[in-house]
Write a protein that holds these residues in place. Structure first.
Motif, PDB file in Angstrom:
ATOM      1  N   LYS A  96       6.086  -4.472   2.237  1.00 53.68           N
ATOM      2  CA  LYS A  96       5.763  -3.504   3.280  1.00 53.68           C
ATOM      3  C   LYS A  96       5.132  -2.252   2.672  1.00 53.68           C
ATOM      4  O   LYS A  96       5.422  -1.886   1.542  1.00 53.68           O
ATOM      5  N   ASP A  97       4.294  -1.593   3.467  1.00 55.67           N
ATOM      6  CA  ASP A  97       3.641  -0.379   2.995  1.00 55.67           C
ATOM      7  C   ASP A  97       4.654   0.757   2.830  1.00 55.67           C
ATOM      8  O   ASP A  97       5.581   0.896   3.628  1.00 55.67           O
ATOM      9  N   ALA A  98       4.465   1.559   1.785  1.00 56.57           N
ATOM     10  CA  ALA A  98       5.278   2.759   1.565  1.00 56.57           C
ATOM     11  C   ALA A  98       4.497   3.956   2.090  1.00 56.57           C
ATOM     12  O   ALA A  98       3.443   4.305   1.543  1.00 56.57           O
ATOM     13  N   VAL A  99       4.998   4.576   3.162  1.00 55.49           N
ATOM     14  CA  VAL A  99       4.259   5.643   3.832  1.00 55.49           C
ATOM     15  C   VAL A  99       5.142   6.876   3.996  1.00 55.49           C
ATOM     16  O   VAL A  99       6.297   6.780   4.414  1.00 55.49           O
ATOM     17  N   SER A 100       4.583   8.036   3.646  1.00 54.84           N
ATOM     18  CA  SER A 100       5.242   9.320   3.890  1.00 54.84           C
ATOM     19  C   SER A 100       4.282  10.216   4.663  1.00 54.84           C
ATOM     20  O   SER A 100       3.063  10.167   4.445  1.00 54.84           O
ATOM     21  N   VAL A 101       4.833  11.021   5.563  1.00 54.31           N
ATOM     22  CA  VAL A 101       4.033  11.920   6.394  1.00 54.31           C
ATOM     23  C   VAL A 101       4.585  13.330   6.249  1.00 54.31           C
ATOM     24  O   VAL A 101       5.791  13.547   6.388  1.00 54.31           O
ATOM     25  N   VAL A 102       3.694  14.281   5.980  1.00 53.85           N
ATOM     26  CA  VAL A 102       4.108  15.680   5.810  1.00 53.85           C
ATOM     27  C   VAL A 102       3.293  16.555   6.754  1.00 53.85           C
ATOM     28  O   VAL A 102       2.064  16.545   6.704  1.00 53.85           O
ATOM     29  N   VAL A 103       3.970  17.297   7.625  1.00 53.81           N
ATOM     30  CA  VAL A 103       3.300  18.310   8.440  1.00 53.81           C
ATOM     31  C   VAL A 103       3.556  19.647   7.776  1.00 53.81           C
ATOM     32  O   VAL A 103       4.712  20.084   7.655  1.00 53.81           O
ATOM     33  N   CYS A 104       2.480  20.282   7.305  1.00 55.67           N
ATOM     34  CA  CYS A 104       2.659  21.542   6.571  1.00 55.67           C
ATOM     35  C   CYS A 104       1.550  22.528   6.911  1.00 55.67           C
ATOM     36  O   CYS A 104       1.233  22.704   8.090  1.00 55.67           O
ATOM     37  N   MET A 153      -5.388  11.521   4.174  1.00 60.61           N
ATOM     38  CA  MET A 153      -4.594  10.382   3.733  1.00 60.61           C
ATOM     39  C   MET A 153      -4.843  10.217   2.250  1.00 60.61           C
ATOM     40  O   MET A 153      -5.996  10.180   1.804  1.00 60.61           O
ATOM     41  N   ILE A 154      -3.781  10.135   1.465  1.00 54.88           N
ATOM     42  CA  ILE A 154      -3.894   9.965   0.014  1.00 54.88           C
ATOM     43  C   ILE A 154      -3.269   8.635  -0.360  1.00 54.88           C
ATOM     44  O   ILE A 154      -2.141   8.328   0.040  1.00 54.88           O
ATOM     45  N   GLU A 155      -3.997   7.834  -1.116  1.00 55.99           N
ATOM     46  CA  GLU A 155      -3.483   6.526  -1.544  1.00 55.99           C
ATOM     47  C   GLU A 155      -3.104   6.589  -3.024  1.00 55.99           C
ATOM     48  O   GLU A 155      -3.835   7.170  -3.839  1.00 55.99           O
ATOM     49  N   PHE A 156      -1.955   5.985  -3.344  1.00 56.38           N
ATOM     50  CA  PHE A 156      -1.424   6.008  -4.704  1.00 56.38           C
ATOM     51  C   PHE A 156      -1.354   4.599  -5.276  1.00 56.38           C
ATOM     52  O   PHE A 156      -1.162   3.617  -4.554  1.00 56.38           O
ATOM     53  N   ASN A 157      -1.514   4.527  -6.589  1.00 54.48           N
ATOM     54  CA  ASN A 157      -1.326   3.267  -7.310  1.00 54.48           C
ATOM     55  C   ASN A 157      -0.624   3.596  -8.629  1.00 54.48           C
ATOM     56  O   ASN A 157      -1.123   4.397  -9.409  1.00 54.48           O
ATOM     57  N   ALA A 212      -2.590   9.326  -7.729  1.00 51.67           N
ATOM     58  CA  ALA A 212      -3.475   9.408  -6.565  1.00 51.67           C
ATOM     59  C   ALA A 212      -4.826   8.818  -6.941  1.00 51.67           C
ATOM     60  O   ALA A 212      -5.468   9.277  -7.886  1.00 51.67           O
ATOM     61  N   ILE A 213      -5.250   7.788  -6.217  1.00 49.65           N
ATOM     62  CA  ILE A 213      -6.488   7.093  -6.594  1.00 49.65           C
ATOM     63  C   ILE A 213      -7.627   7.352  -5.628  1.00 49.65           C
ATOM     64  O   ILE A 213      -8.798   7.192  -5.968  1.00 49.65           O
ATOM     65  N   MET A 214      -7.331   7.736  -4.386  1.00 47.78           N
ATOM     66  CA  MET A 214      -8.397   8.025  -3.429  1.00 47.78           C
ATOM     67  C   MET A 214      -7.817   8.774  -2.239  1.00 47.78           C
ATOM     68  O   MET A 214      -6.602   8.822  -2.058  1.00 47.78           O
ATOM     69  N   TYR A 215      -8.695   9.364  -1.459  1.00 44.96           N
ATOM     70  CA  TYR A 215      -8.269  10.052  -0.251  1.00 44.96           C
ATOM     71  C   TYR A 215      -9.324   9.857   0.825  1.00 44.96           C
ATOM     72  O   TYR A 215     -10.476   9.518   0.540  1.00 44.96           O
ATOM     73  N   GLU A 216      -8.919  10.053   2.064  1.00 44.45           N
ATOM     74  CA  GLU A 216      -9.894  10.157   3.135  1.00 44.45           C
ATOM     75  C   GLU A 216      -9.397  11.175   4.144  1.00 44.45           C
ATOM     76  O   GLU A 216      -8.192  11.401   4.293  1.00 44.45           O
ATOM     77  N   ARG A 217     -10.347  11.813   4.796  1.00 49.81           N
ATOM     78  CA  ARG A 217      -9.996  12.846   5.761  1.00 49.81           C
ATOM     79  C   ARG A 217      -9.546  12.230   7.082  1.00 49.81           C
ATOM     80  O   ARG A 217     -10.041  11.182   7.475  1.00 49.81           O
ATOM     81  N   VAL A 230       0.856  -1.183   0.000  1.00 51.98           N
ATOM     82  CA  VAL A 230       0.000   0.000   0.000  1.00 51.98           C
ATOM     83  C   VAL A 230       0.890   1.230   0.000  1.00 51.98           C
ATOM     84  O   VAL A 230       1.881   1.297   0.725  1.00 51.98           O
ATOM     85  N   SER A 231       0.552   2.222  -0.833  1.00 49.22           N
ATOM     86  CA  SER A 231       1.338   3.450  -0.951  1.00 49.22           C
ATOM     87  C   SER A 231       0.495   4.640  -0.511  1.00 49.22           C
ATOM     88  O   SER A 231      -0.544   4.926  -1.114  1.00 49.22           O
ATOM     89  N   ARG A 232       0.947   5.332   0.566  1.00 44.50           N
ATOM     90  CA  ARG A 232       0.157   6.427   1.116  1.00 44.50           C
ATOM     91  C   ARG A 232       1.023   7.618   1.501  1.00 44.50           C
ATOM     92  O   ARG A 232       2.142   7.452   1.970  1.00 44.50           O
ATOM     93  N   ILE A 233       0.449   8.806   1.317  1.00 45.06           N
ATOM     94  CA  ILE A 233       1.030  10.039   1.844  1.00 45.06           C
ATOM     95  C   ILE A 233       0.000  10.686   2.762  1.00 45.06           C
ATOM     96  O   ILE A 233      -1.163  10.845   2.379  1.00 45.06           O
ATOM     97  N   TYR A 234       0.430  11.034   3.966  1.00 45.18           N
ATOM     98  CA  TYR A 234      -0.426  11.742   4.916  1.00 45.18           C
ATOM     99  C   TYR A 234      -0.036  13.216   4.934  1.00 45.18           C
ATOM    100  O   TYR A 234       1.144  13.553   5.082  1.00 45.18           O
ATOM    101  N   LEU A 235      -1.014  14.096   4.759  1.00 45.07           N
ATOM    102  CA  LEU A 235      -0.813  15.541   4.859  1.00 45.07           C
ATOM    103  C   LEU A 235      -1.513  16.032   6.110  1.00 45.07           C
ATOM    104  O   LEU A 235      -2.740  15.867   6.246  1.00 45.07           O
ATOM    105  N   ILE A 236      -0.770  16.619   7.040  1.00 44.28           N
ATOM    106  CA  ILE A 236      -1.336  17.073   8.308  1.00 44.28           C
ATOM    107  C   ILE A 236      -1.024  18.560   8.496  1.00 44.28           C
ATOM    108  O   ILE A 236       0.123  18.985   8.358  1.00 44.28           O
TER     109      ILE A 236
END
Length: 573
Positions: A153-161, A193-197, A201-206, A2-8
């Motif tokens: 393993k999941d590929a996860v990135s987190v960005v605080v901006c 949370m943004i999911e990539f394939n 970017a294929i979907m997001y959730e708050r 699973v590939s995700r980027i979190y924007l906070i």
């Protein structure tokens, strides 16, 4: 993988409190901002981040402080191009202070995007910079994906901006979603949370301030015909003490006693901003438009809540949907939302995916949907849990899940099926498997559980307090159990309703078969009797059958309908 980027978004600053225009100014978090972030983290709203996640800030103090509160002293990099818009000489001033400046007025109403505040950026310059920063972020994230492609393993990135930055990124990644920049800006401490394939970017959730267990108030503990208020208070207090905040009732639950209990056990005893309250309006139960609309005021009065965080048009589907159109309830509730008496407006539905899509196409303004989803109904031809879920995701609607334990049926399974779960995890309750299955789905706002005792609540809280989604092996256990359930003897009805159309007695044949199957598969006599009472509420009971055979002539499944109706008569009447 699973590939995700979190924007906070960073926490609250003095600039947020004073409603300043600010970006370059290096403001720290306010004390309120620090406390709010700590409380949100304690309530578990932030997803579990793997130890090898790549982490980023913009280097400004407010993002650094937010990152430390949420993620401690983890290593992280700085992407300075993802800093907030620069407002130049107008930094740290309010709209009221700036509104009379000609250059500010030009900037506010500029449609070209080229207007620039003195010493600041134009909108076009800001978006160009954010595009470069996003390109840098995606480049780093693609390297993370490559490093994990063989490990699984999941590929996860987190960005605080920053809020404006997050809005700009979401507009770039999801241009097909309607909304302006203000619609995308999350509150401080929240984000996406943004999911990539394959790099897209294929979907997001708050990221929401709601944990994934909701207290369904349909089956409260009772003392004969009255709600056991003392036990209900104890359950409410325990629920809140564990960081859970979503309460779900309805106009008709327990003939109105559920909403009354909400006032006594919850609203009168806890701060209004410490919980979210949902209730529902069943327009199909009203004889007139006036009566239907009065239900809203009655719910408001019974609960004493002042407003509803989530309000639903109750139980759409079949012939019931027409009442909401006929009585103009869609527009009526939109007005209540505009008045501030509803925060989020949605609907619950018991029908097939095709009907759900029709409703969402007709009413794109709905904020969320509530659907019956559980592993037993996932591939059901009558409930269509999977198909309905996929429609909700297609229209980017958050999902509140009801019936995750199928009215209690999945908490007490036949021995050979319960053995499948016990062999996998002897300590886990059957209901915990069902609730975790539902909560593991993407885009789920919360999972409702109708708890009627302190013991049931304690079991659910133990499961969900430190919720972990089902892993791959656990998903295989669910699939095995669902297949075993499907193999149980049952009436093979697909609810095509051909039988009903030609029935001279207007018998509710598919509904009666649903009740029969509930008993045949799960042995849940009480639940099946409740199903039967609901399905035949308009009088189409099994004993009305005159054995004319018109139903059997048109049944694509070749069911011996007359024989099965006799069984239902003996069992339920």
């Amino acid at each position: 993988m699973v590939s995700r980027i979190y924007l906070i978004r960073h926490g609250i600053t003095e600039g947020n409190q004073r409603k300043w225009f600010y970006g370059k100014a290096d403001l720290p978090l306010a004390d309120t901002g620090k406390e709010t972030l700590k409380n949100l983290a304690a309530r578990g709203i932030y997803p579990h981040i793997p130890a090898d996640a790549d982490c980023y800030t913009t280097g400004l103090l407010r993002t650094e402080q937010t990152f430390e509160i949420l993620f401690g002293n983890r290593e992280h990099k700085v992407i300075s191009k993802l800093r907030e818009m620069e407002f130049g000489e107008y930094e740290c001033q309010t709209y009221e202070e700036l509104k009379d400046y000609e250059l500010f007025d030009q900037w506010c109403y500029d449609e070209s995007g080229d207007a620039r505040l003195p010493g600041g950026e134009s909108n076009n310059e800001f978006y160009a910079r954010i595009s470069e920063g996003l390109k840098e972020l995606r480049g780093y994230h693609q390297l993370k994906e490559l490093s994990h492609r063989h490990s699984g393993k999941d590929a996860v990135s987190v960005v605080v901006c920053h809020g404006g930055v997050i809005s700009a990124i979401m507009q770039v990644l999801f241009p097909e979603v309607n909304g302006n920049m203000w619609d995308w800006i999350p509150d401080p401490g929240f984000g996406y949370m943004i999911e990539f394939n394959k790099g897209e970017a294929i979907m997001y959730e708050r990221i929401e301030d709601i944990k994934k267990l909701g207290f369904g108030l349909m089956r409260l503990p009772m003392n004969e015909k009255e709600v056991d208020i003392d036990q209900t208070k104890e359950m409410v207090d325990l629920f809140l003490s564990k960081g859970f905040t979503y309460f779900d009732t309805a106009y008709g639950y327990l003939d109105g006693k559920s909403e009354e209990a909400v006032k006594i056990a919850l609203v009168d005893r806890h701060p209004r901003d410490s919980f979210q309250l949902a209730t529902k309006l069943p327009a199909w139960a009203a004889a007139t438009e006036e009566e239907a609309k009065q239900m809203f005021e009655t719910s408001l009065s019974r609960t004493g809540a002042g407003y509803f965080d989530f309000f639903l048009l109750h139980n759409l589907g079949d012939t019931r949907t027409a009442a909401f159109d006929e009585f103009h309830i869609w527009d009526f509730l939109a007005e209540k939302k505009a008045e501030g008496k509803i925060v989020n407006l949605g609907f619950s539905m018991h029908d097939k995916a095709e009907k759900l899509e029709e409703i969402l196409q007709a009413h794109p303004e709905m904020d969320f949907v509530q659907l019956q989803i559980n592993y037993a109904d996932w591939e059901s031809l009558t409930v269509e849990s999977r198909k309905c879920y996929e429609v909700a995701r297609k229209y980017d609607k958050p999902v509140v899940i009801m019936e995750p334990v199928k009215g209690g049926s999945l908490a007490v399974l036949p021995e050979r099926i319960s053995r499948i779960f016990k062999e996998a995890d002897p300590d886990a309750s059957l209901s915990s498997w069902a609730i975790r299955y539902a909560a593991s789905l993407e885009g789920v706002l919360t999972v409702l559980s109708g708890m009627s005792s302190l013991e049931q609540m304690q079991d659910n809280l133990a499961t969900m307090e430190n919720f972990q989604p089902l892993n791959e092996e656990e998903q295989k256990v669910i699939v095995k159990a669902a297949a075993a359930l499907d193999a149980m003897p049952q009436v093979p009805c697909t609810a095509c309703r051909y039988c009903e159309k030609g029935c001279p007695q207007q018998i509710a044949i598919p509904g009666i078969f649903r009740a029969l199957n509930n008993y045949m598969i799960y042995g849940n006599k009480e639940g099946a009797e409740g199903n039967y009472e609901w399905e035949t509420r308009e009088g189409g009971i099994a004993s009305k059958c005159i054995e004319c055979g018109s139903c059997e002539d048109v049944c694509p499944q070749h069911i011996k309908i007359i024989k099965e109706l006799k069984k239902a008569k003996e069992m339920f009447e």
